[in-house]
Design a protein around this motif. Structure first.
Motif, mmCIF file in Angstrom:
data_model
loop_
_atom_site.group_PDB
_atom_site.id
_atom_site.type_symbol
_atom_site.label_atom_id
_atom_site.label_comp_id
_atom_site.label_asym_id
_atom_site.label_seq_id
_atom_site.Cartn_x
_atom_site.Cartn_y
_atom_site.Cartn_z
ATOM 1 N N GLY A 233 0.803 -1.214 0.000
ATOM 2 C CA GLY A 233 0.000 0.000 0.000
ATOM 3 C C GLY A 233 0.833 1.259 0.000
ATOM 4 N N GLY A 234 2.049 1.155 -0.526
ATOM 5 C CA GLY A 234 2.926 2.321 -0.575
ATOM 6 C C GLY A 234 3.584 2.654 0.751
ATOM 7 N N LYS A 235 3.468 1.782 1.755
ATOM 8 C CA LYS A 235 4.053 2.042 3.070
ATOM 9 C C LYS A 235 5.073 0.964 3.411
ATOM 10 N N ILE A 236 6.223 1.413 3.879
ATOM 11 C CA ILE A 236 7.321 0.508 4.217
ATOM 12 C C ILE A 236 7.228 0.103 5.690
ATOM 13 N N LEU A 237 7.492 -1.169 5.929
ATOM 14 C CA LEU A 237 7.613 -1.665 7.298
ATOM 15 C C LEU A 237 8.874 -2.498 7.388
ATOM 16 N N PRO A 238 9.890 -2.027 8.108
ATOM 17 C CA PRO A 238 11.112 -2.829 8.277
ATOM 18 C C PRO A 238 10.876 -3.950 9.269
ATOM 19 N N HIS A 239 11.627 -5.028 9.141
ATOM 20 C CA HIS A 239 11.502 -6.120 10.098
ATOM 21 C C HIS A 239 12.112 -5.738 11.441
ATOM 22 N N THR A 240 13.113 -4.853 11.439
ATOM 23 C CA THR A 240 13.776 -4.434 12.674
ATOM 24 C C THR A 240 13.795 -2.909 12.725
ATOM 25 N N LEU A 241 13.325 -2.348 13.832
ATOM 26 C CA LEU A 241 13.165 -0.894 13.936
ATOM 27 C C LEU A 241 13.713 -0.391 15.261
ATOM 28 N N GLU A 242 14.591 0.615 15.191
ATOM 29 C CA GLU A 242 15.078 1.296 16.389
ATOM 30 C C GLU A 242 14.117 2.437 16.708
ATOM 31 N N ALA A 243 13.700 2.524 17.965
ATOM 32 C CA ALA A 243 12.684 3.510 18.357
ATOM 33 C C ALA A 243 13.081 4.195 19.657
ATOM 34 N N THR A 244 12.849 5.496 19.721
ATOM 35 C CA THR A 244 13.144 6.280 20.923
ATOM 36 C C THR A 244 11.854 6.872 21.470
ATOM 37 N N TYR A 245 11.636 6.687 22.757
ATOM 38 C CA TYR A 245 10.409 7.141 23.420
ATOM 39 C C TYR A 245 10.742 8.089 24.571
ATOM 40 N N LEU A 246 9.846 9.055 24.793
ATOM 41 C CA LEU A 246 9.907 9.926 25.964
ATOM 42 C C LEU A 246 8.619 9.764 26.766
ATOM 43 N N ARG A 247 8.736 9.858 28.089
ATOM 44 C CA ARG A 247 7.538 9.723 28.915
ATOM 45 C C ARG A 247 6.626 10.932 28.709
ATOM 46 N N LYS A 248 5.370 10.685 28.510
ATOM 47 C CA LYS A 248 4.425 11.724 28.109
ATOM 48 C C LYS A 248 4.227 12.791 29.168
ATOM 49 N N ASN A 249 4.243 12.439 30.442
ATOM 50 C CA ASN A 249 3.964 13.438 31.471
ATOM 51 C C ASN A 249 5.168 14.310 31.802
ATOM 52 N N ARG A 250 6.274 14.098 31.126
ATOM 53 C CA ARG A 250 7.496 14.874 31.395
ATOM 54 C C ARG A 250 7.782 15.897 30.299
ATOM 55 N N TYR A 251 7.222 15.695 29.097
ATOM 56 C CA TYR A 251 7.556 16.534 27.947
ATOM 57 C C TYR A 251 6.292 17.002 27.229
ATOM 58 N N GLN A 252 6.482 18.022 26.396
ATOM 59 C CA GLN A 252 5.442 18.474 25.476
ATOM 60 C C GLN A 252 5.833 18.029 24.069
ATOM 61 N N PHE A 253 4.847 17.809 23.219
ATOM 62 C CA PHE A 253 5.111 17.283 21.875
ATOM 63 C C PHE A 253 4.332 18.065 20.826
ATOM 64 N N ARG A 254 4.834 17.993 19.612
ATOM 65 C CA ARG A 254 4.157 18.605 18.468
ATOM 66 C C ARG A 254 4.289 17.673 17.271
ATOM 67 N N LYS A 255 3.487 17.942 16.259
ATOM 68 C CA LYS A 255 3.506 17.116 15.054
ATOM 69 C C LYS A 255 4.890 17.128 14.413
ATOM 70 N N SER A 256 5.342 15.977 13.967
ATOM 71 C CA SER A 256 6.678 15.869 13.372
ATOM 72 C C SER A 256 6.619 16.088 11.867
ATOM 73 N N ASP A 257 7.625 16.790 11.360
ATOM 74 C CA ASP A 257 7.759 16.945 9.910
ATOM 75 C C ASP A 257 9.119 16.418 9.446
ATOM 76 N N ARG A 258 9.743 15.545 10.267
ATOM 77 C CA ARG A 258 11.061 15.022 9.917
ATOM 78 C C ARG A 258 10.953 13.871 8.913
ATOM 79 N N PHE A 259 11.963 13.782 8.066
ATOM 80 C CA PHE A 259 12.082 12.719 7.070
ATOM 81 C C PHE A 259 13.105 11.719 7.592
ATOM 82 N N PHE A 260 12.730 10.449 7.615
ATOM 83 C CA PHE A 260 13.601 9.414 8.176
ATOM 84 C C PHE A 260 14.155 8.513 7.071
#
Length: 283
Positions: A233-260
């Motif tokens: 469907g035009g969307k890539i899914l890697p078998h192995t993915l590195e992911a970074t998370y921040l705890r929600k109650n500690r930070y503020q967030f906004r919509k991402s426009d970064r290209f990976f």
């Protein structure tokens, strides 16, 4: 049976055979189409559970921690108040851990039951030949759970612990069983997910991600190019993915426009091209 009748019977049998073969081809084509639709929906369901956002603070930036290529991770540079780090899955690489000793004053608790010792030591390294699991079993004393380790190490009151985990697929057993209070001890988590292309594991993958997403916000993704990837469907899914998370109650967030991958990401395997994820999480 006369010759003419026999010939007609043979013709009818031949016609029936051809019709069955045509029907089989039609069934195969429809099976392929349905399989395509099925995998497209699967990729969409998994991708939906990796909603990337940006940390919304002018004082925080993304940095790469660890050695070049495999063993390094992109994280949010907010380490000044971190006093405790849990590093799960070491193998023969402590570059990330060494880098963290220069970025923080934290003691690093290191766990890996597959090695006898560290390839390099440091005064703030605390190594245990112990693996991480989701459920403690007295029959396997070489494995421990994160709640039990927090208790043993005297960290039950520390809610600013940094967690790095690369345990080759066992992450699902750990995070599917973990309770909310234990998760809340970790202000930043860098984690490698495995087997994302295994549809047979969908329920476990989704349950794990839903639990993690309840308390933490995904802020960075990078595909490990040592493994294959799929595109439906035009969307890539890697078998192995590195992911970074921040705890929600500690930070503020906004919509991402970064290209990976971003400018500070690096391919895990130098001779393999990067897996382009694009504007992940913005579709």
């Amino acid at each position: 049976m006369d010759e003419k009748l026999a010939k007609n019977v043979l013709n009818q049998m031949d016609l029936c055979t051809k019709m069955v073969m045509q029907q089989n081809e039609i069934v195969k084509k429809w099976d392929a189409i349905l399989a395509q639709w099925d995998m497209t929906a699967y990729v969409e369901r998994i991708r939906r559970r990796f909603p990337v956002m940006d940390v919304d603070s002018p004082d925080l930036r993304y940095v790469r921690v660890g050695r070049p290529h495999d063993g390094g991770y992109v994280m949010v540079d907010d380490f000044s108040e971190t006093k405790t780090i849990y590093s799960c899955g070491i193998n023969d690489d402590v570059s990330w851990d060494l880098d963290m000793t220069t970025r923080s004053e934290a003691d690093i608790y290191m766990y890996d039951h597959t090695i006898d010792g560290l390839p390099q030591d440091h005064a703030r390294f605390h190594f245990f030949r112990t693996g991480i699991t989701g459920i403690y079993d007295q029959q396997h004393p070489e494995l421990e759970t994160l709640p039990r380790l927090l208790e043993k190490n005297g960290h039950k009151d520390d809610y600013n612990i940094l967690l790095k985990m690369d345990i080759e697929g066992s992450e699902y057993g750990v995070f599917s069983e973990i309770d909310r209070d234990t998760l809340m001890h970790f202000s930043q988590i860098v984690l490698e997910f495995h087997f994302l292309g295994s549809k047979e594991m969908e329920n476990l993958i989704c349950y794990t991600l839903d639990k993690l997403n309840a308390t933490h916000q995904l802020v960075h993704v990078h595909a490990n190019n040592c493994s294959p990837w799929m595109c439906y469907g035009g969307k890539i899914l890697p078998h192995t993915l590195e992911a970074t998370y921040l705890r929600k109650n500690r930070y503020q967030f906004r919509k991402s426009d970064r290209f990976f991958p971003t400018a500070i990401d690096q391919p895990n395997i130098v001779c393999n091209p990067e897996i382009v994820l694009g504007y992940w999480g913005t579709e």
